[in-house]
Every structure is written in C-alpha cells, then in structure tokens.
Design a protein around this motif. Sequence first.
Motif, PDB file in Angstrom:
ATOM      1  N   LYS A  60       0.883  -1.156  -0.007  1.00 44.06           N
ATOM      2  CA  LYS A  60      -0.003  -0.011  -0.034  1.00 44.06           C
ATOM      3  C   LYS A  60       0.850   1.349  -0.049  1.00 44.06           C
ATOM      4  O   LYS A  60       0.433   2.404  -0.023  1.00 44.06           O
ATOM      5  N   ALA A  61       2.038   1.165   0.076  1.00 46.22           N
ATOM      6  CA  ALA A  61       3.085   2.320   0.077  1.00 46.22           C
ATOM      7  C   ALA A  61       4.282   2.262  -0.671  1.00 46.22           C
ATOM      8  O   ALA A  61       4.548   1.201  -1.233  1.00 46.22           O
ATOM      9  N   TYR A  62       4.336   3.501  -1.727  1.00 45.92           N
ATOM     10  CA  TYR A  62       5.170   3.478  -2.793  1.00 45.92           C
ATOM     11  C   TYR A  62       6.083   4.681  -2.688  1.00 45.92           C
ATOM     12  O   TYR A  62       5.757   5.776  -2.191  1.00 45.92           O
ATOM     13  N   GLU A  63       7.230   4.483  -3.184  1.00 46.65           N
ATOM     14  CA  GLU A  63       8.232   5.522  -3.266  1.00 46.65           C
ATOM     15  C   GLU A  63       7.774   6.555  -4.550  1.00 46.65           C
ATOM     16  O   GLU A  63       7.379   6.050  -5.432  1.00 46.65           O
ATOM     17  N   LEU A  64       7.935   7.833  -4.079  1.00 43.04           N
ATOM     18  CA  LEU A  64       7.772   8.998  -5.022  1.00 43.04           C
ATOM     19  C   LEU A  64       9.075   9.521  -4.912  1.00 43.04           C
ATOM     20  O   LEU A  64       9.186  10.655  -4.729  1.00 43.04           O
ATOM     21  N   GLY A  65       9.962   8.993  -5.739  1.00 46.23           N
ATOM     22  CA  GLY A  65      11.312   9.586  -5.758  1.00 46.23           C
ATOM     23  C   GLY A  65      12.090   9.319  -4.493  1.00 46.23           C
ATOM     24  O   GLY A  65      11.619   8.369  -3.715  1.00 46.23           O
ATOM     25  N   ASP A  66      13.295   9.985  -4.209  1.00 44.31           N
ATOM     26  CA  ASP A  66      14.053   9.577  -3.205  1.00 44.31           C
ATOM     27  C   ASP A  66      13.902  10.423  -1.817  1.00 44.31           C
ATOM     28  O   ASP A  66      14.416  10.128  -0.948  1.00 44.31           O
ATOM     29  N   ASN A  67      12.746  11.483  -2.133  1.00 45.59           N
ATOM     30  CA  ASN A  67      12.636  12.168  -0.927  1.00 45.59           C
ATOM     31  C   ASN A  67      11.173  12.018  -0.256  1.00 45.59           C
ATOM     32  O   ASN A  67      10.609  12.891   0.576  1.00 45.59           O
ATOM     33  N   ALA A  68      10.368  10.993  -0.909  1.00 47.82           N
ATOM     34  CA  ALA A  68       9.033  11.049  -0.400  1.00 47.82           C
ATOM     35  C   ALA A  68       8.298   9.516  -0.602  1.00 47.82           C
ATOM     36  O   ALA A  68       8.815   8.783  -1.582  1.00 47.82           O
ATOM     37  N   VAL A  69       7.920   9.108   0.407  1.00 45.44           N
ATOM     38  CA  VAL A  69       6.768   7.857   0.240  1.00 45.44           C
ATOM     39  C   VAL A  69       5.490   7.954   0.774  1.00 45.44           C
ATOM     40  O   VAL A  69       4.962   8.791   1.510  1.00 45.44           O
ATOM     41  N   ILE A  70       4.449   7.352  -0.203  1.00 44.89           N
ATOM     42  CA  ILE A  70       2.964   7.701   0.032  1.00 44.89           C
ATOM     43  C   ILE A  70       2.569   6.317   0.489  1.00 44.89           C
ATOM     44  O   ILE A  70       2.731   5.397  -0.165  1.00 44.89           O
ATOM     45  N   ALA A  71       1.571   6.201   1.435  1.00 46.10           N
ATOM     46  CA  ALA A  71       0.767   5.124   1.655  1.00 46.10           C
ATOM     47  C   ALA A  71      -0.850   5.316   1.712  1.00 46.10           C
ATOM     48  O   ALA A  71      -1.082   6.328   2.060  1.00 46.10           O
ATOM     49  N   MET A  72      -1.386   4.486   1.009  1.00 40.71           N
ATOM     50  CA  MET A  72      -2.901   4.819   0.769  1.00 40.71           C
ATOM     51  C   MET A  72      -3.501   3.579   1.323  1.00 40.71           C
ATOM     52  O   MET A  72      -3.303   2.262   1.037  1.00 40.71           O
ATOM     53  N   ASN A  73      -4.725   3.795   1.923  1.00 41.24           N
ATOM     54  CA  ASN A  73      -5.679   2.980   2.408  1.00 41.24           C
ATOM     55  C   ASN A  73      -7.022   3.379   1.977  1.00 41.24           C
ATOM     56  O   ASN A  73      -7.355   4.206   1.342  1.00 41.24           O
ATOM     57  N   GLY A  74      -7.846   2.165   1.560  1.00 42.19           N
ATOM     58  CA  GLY A  74      -9.109   2.508   0.982  1.00 42.19           C
ATOM     59  C   GLY A  74      -9.389   1.350  -0.034  1.00 42.19           C
ATOM     60  O   GLY A  74      -9.175   0.115   0.370  1.00 42.19           O
ATOM     61  N   PHE A  75      -9.557   1.672  -1.114  1.00 41.95           N
ATOM     62  CA  PHE A  75      -9.955   0.645  -2.208  1.00 41.95           C
ATOM     63  C   PHE A  75      -8.574   0.989  -3.117  1.00 41.95           C
ATOM     64  O   PHE A  75      -8.034   1.656  -3.611  1.00 41.95           O
TER      65      PHE A  75
END
Length: 232
Positions: A60-75
Amino acid sequence: MDFSIANPTELVSAPIEHRFEPYDDNGGTSLAIAGKDFCVVASDTRQSTGYSINSRYAPKAYELGDNAVIAMNGFHADGLTLKKVLEQRLKWYKFAHDKNMSVTALAQMLSITLYQKRFFPYYSFCCMGGVDEEGVGAVYCYDAVGSSERESYRANGSAAALIQPFLDNQVGRKNMANSTYTPMELDQVISIVKDAFTSATERDIYTGDCLQIFIIRKGQPVELQHYPLKRD
C-alpha cells in the motif's frame, strides 16, 4: 385462450433495485512519523474484502522519488490509479524543470489531484512522508478529496483507531505530566512502529502478514525493511 396480463406490475411483489457500487474497502493500516532529519512510513501488506483475504502481499506504500513515500488505504484499485497519475506528473515536472519535485510541492500536487476528482473521488485515504528542503521530516495526511495537514505523526486505515492513541502517548507525549514532544531517534521510531503493528494485528483482522518500513533521509536512497506480522 388469452394468457396476456393486463397489469404486469401485479406479479411483482416488491420493487427491484439495480445497484452499482464502484468502491470497496480493502482494509490495511499505515502510519508515518517524522524525525529531525528523517521520516518513517510503514504499512502492512494484507488486502481483504469482508472476511476474505485477497492477497497477503499487496503493498500500500510506494516511493515517489528519493524524498517521499506515499501510503494509501481504502480501495486498492483507486490507490494504484492515483499512484500512476502521480508518477506521470512527477515525470512531466522533471522534464519541464530538470529537477525533482520537493516534498512541499509534491504535497500540494497531491492535494490538487485529489480535489480535481471530488465529484467522483478516489476512494483512497493518503498519508505521505518525506524530508523537506531543509532535511526535516514531514508528514502530510489527506482525506479523499484532498484536504490536508502537515503533522509530526499520523496513522491511517482500519487499525488507525488502535494505533493513533498509542502514537499520541509514545511519540506525541500528550497528557503526560512533565513531558513534552521532542523528535525521536530513528531506532526508537522503528521500535515503536513494530510494536504498534504487532499490537494492532491482535485486534484488527484486516491488518497483518507483512510490514513494510520505508526510511527516508535527505540525499540518500529510500531504505526498505520488512518485518513479519501475524498471518491469521
């Protein structure tokens, strides 16, 4: 003999409802904690529908470059779609400006992207962590239509109600006598993250199997650690 029906509605005992439901809640939990010069984003990998486990390893979590990671819950499907949209816009930004997008700009772009879909929103509740231009950890939490806030720590997902009070106590030091919030060291944060998810899996059936821990530092590649969780 005439078998025609004068009034067809006489044979219908109740109205028939035709329904289209475009969303599903696939469960799972994520959290992010900001430090003085790092940020930790963690999420489990179980994907569920009701009482059925669709996959034991669906990140559910993905790297967005070397300075950020996004985690997404839901669908989960909406999360994957949103991830692809963000990656495309990051590539456009890199091509146009010949540099990577900062975490502050990325947080604003995510808010705008979610708000643009407000009439048929992504059923995805996002938590983004990274380090800003000064190298300080940053956590941004969003609702489904892009309303956001920068925080020091946040839990999202099916076990958020269990983990957030734990973070308030152990990280935020809230309602504790003679104690105030101070940024924690990396090893302390990792230990708290593992304890939080280990406890949550005992009470939440939608959280489990494996824990992914992303560590973001300025000027360094994102580090990924795996930690086993309960599989039942």
